[in-house]
Design a protein around this motif. Structure first.
Motif, short mmCIF file in Angstrom:
data_model
loop_
_atom_site.label_atom_id
_atom_site.label_comp_id
_atom_site.label_asym_id
_atom_site.label_seq_id
_atom_site.Cartn_x
_atom_site.Cartn_y
_atom_site.Cartn_z
N GLU A 73 44.47 76.80 -5.49
CA GLU A 73 44.36 77.77 -6.60
C GLU A 73 45.64 78.15 -7.65
O GLU A 73 45.16 78.30 -8.76
CB GLU A 73 44.20 78.97 -5.70
N ASN A 74 46.64 77.93 -7.00
CA ASN A 74 48.11 78.13 -7.76
C ASN A 74 48.29 76.97 -8.51
O ASN A 74 48.83 77.31 -9.67
CB ASN A 74 49.02 78.75 -6.76
N ARG A 75 48.48 75.78 -8.17
CA ARG A 75 48.77 74.59 -8.82
C ARG A 75 48.33 73.36 -8.30
O ARG A 75 48.85 72.65 -7.51
CB ARG A 75 50.41 74.92 -8.54
N CYS B 107 47.42 69.46 -8.29
CA CYS B 107 48.27 68.39 -8.80
C CYS B 107 47.56 67.09 -8.75
O CYS B 107 46.54 66.90 -8.00
CB CYS B 107 49.54 68.87 -8.52
N GLN C 140 52.44 65.76 -9.84
CA GLN C 140 52.24 66.06 -11.45
C GLN C 140 51.25 67.48 -11.42
O GLN C 140 50.20 67.15 -11.23
CB GLN C 140 51.65 65.26 -12.33
N SER C 141 51.68 68.44 -11.97
CA SER C 141 51.16 69.87 -11.82
C SER C 141 50.03 69.82 -12.93
O SER C 141 50.37 69.22 -13.91
CB SER C 141 51.92 71.12 -11.83
N ALA C 142 48.94 70.42 -12.82
CA ALA C 142 48.03 70.59 -13.82
C ALA C 142 48.54 71.36 -15.14
O ALA C 142 48.07 71.65 -16.10
CB ALA C 142 46.74 71.07 -13.28
N GLU C 143 49.69 72.38 -14.64
CA GLU C 143 50.21 73.19 -15.79
C GLU C 143 51.26 72.38 -16.41
O GLU C 143 52.09 71.83 -15.96
CB GLU C 143 51.06 74.18 -14.69
N PRO C 144 51.20 72.67 -17.79
CA PRO C 144 51.79 72.11 -18.66
C PRO C 144 53.49 72.08 -18.67
O PRO C 144 54.14 71.31 -19.17
CB PRO C 144 51.25 72.32 -20.03
N ASP C 145 53.77 73.13 -18.29
CA ASP C 145 55.05 73.66 -18.23
C ASP C 145 55.85 73.26 -17.14
O ASP C 145 57.20 73.30 -17.08
CB ASP C 145 55.32 75.37 -18.53
N HIS C 146 55.11 72.28 -16.25
CA HIS C 146 55.89 72.00 -14.79
C HIS C 146 55.84 70.39 -15.05
O HIS C 146 54.89 69.56 -15.39
CB HIS C 146 54.96 72.31 -13.69
#
Length: 148
Positions: free
Chosen positions: A65-67, A69, A94-100
């Protein structure tokens, strides 16, 4: 010996299914790969210790839910014996969040052969120290393969 070769290849199929289910964030598919025993355990890269299937499901559900990958295996070492396979893998998470950015992780997967199928009994994932991550990256850039 072809029978044994196929037996151990099937453990790799379970590992690949795990990577696919994690990338999809599919908790049911991930949990279907675990051994049906309460001694199953997962030590997460953040140090959390999940013991038992209920705890593993709850912990992974929060993670998905949070991250969510993807996990890319960079170097795989396999140790097998009849009924057990251990994978020692250098991975990039690799996180789905672009800033990670990617997180380099050393993971150990313990698989057991249960009722004709390979199941995950234990995962231990630890963040890779920066110097080790640099060594893996340098070897890959030189074309030597990771940890050659």
């Amino acid at each position: 010996m072809p029978r044994f070769a196929r037996l151990f290849e099937a453990a790799a199929d379970t590992l690949n299914a795990y990577y696919q289910a994690v990338s999809e964030g599919n908790i049911d598919s991930v949990m279907a790969l675990w051994i049906d025993e309460d001694f199953a355990s997962f030590i997460c890269p953040d140090g959390a210790h999940l013991s038992g299937l209920d705890s593993i499901r709850a912990g992974l559900s929060v993670q998905f839910e949070n991250r969510p990958c993807t996990v890319e295996p960079l170097d795989i070492r396999v140790y097998d014996s009849l009924g057990t396979v251990v994978y020692a893998i250098a991975e990039a998470h690799q996180s789905a969040e672009p800033d990670h950015g990617p997180m380099m992780v050393f993971s150990t997967y313990v698989m057991v052969h249960e009722r004709g199928e390979w199941r995950i009994a234990h995962i231990h994932a630890s963040p890779m120290p920066a110097d080790a991550a640099g060594q893996v990256a340098a070897k890959m850039r030189r074309g030597q393969g990771p940890l050659h």
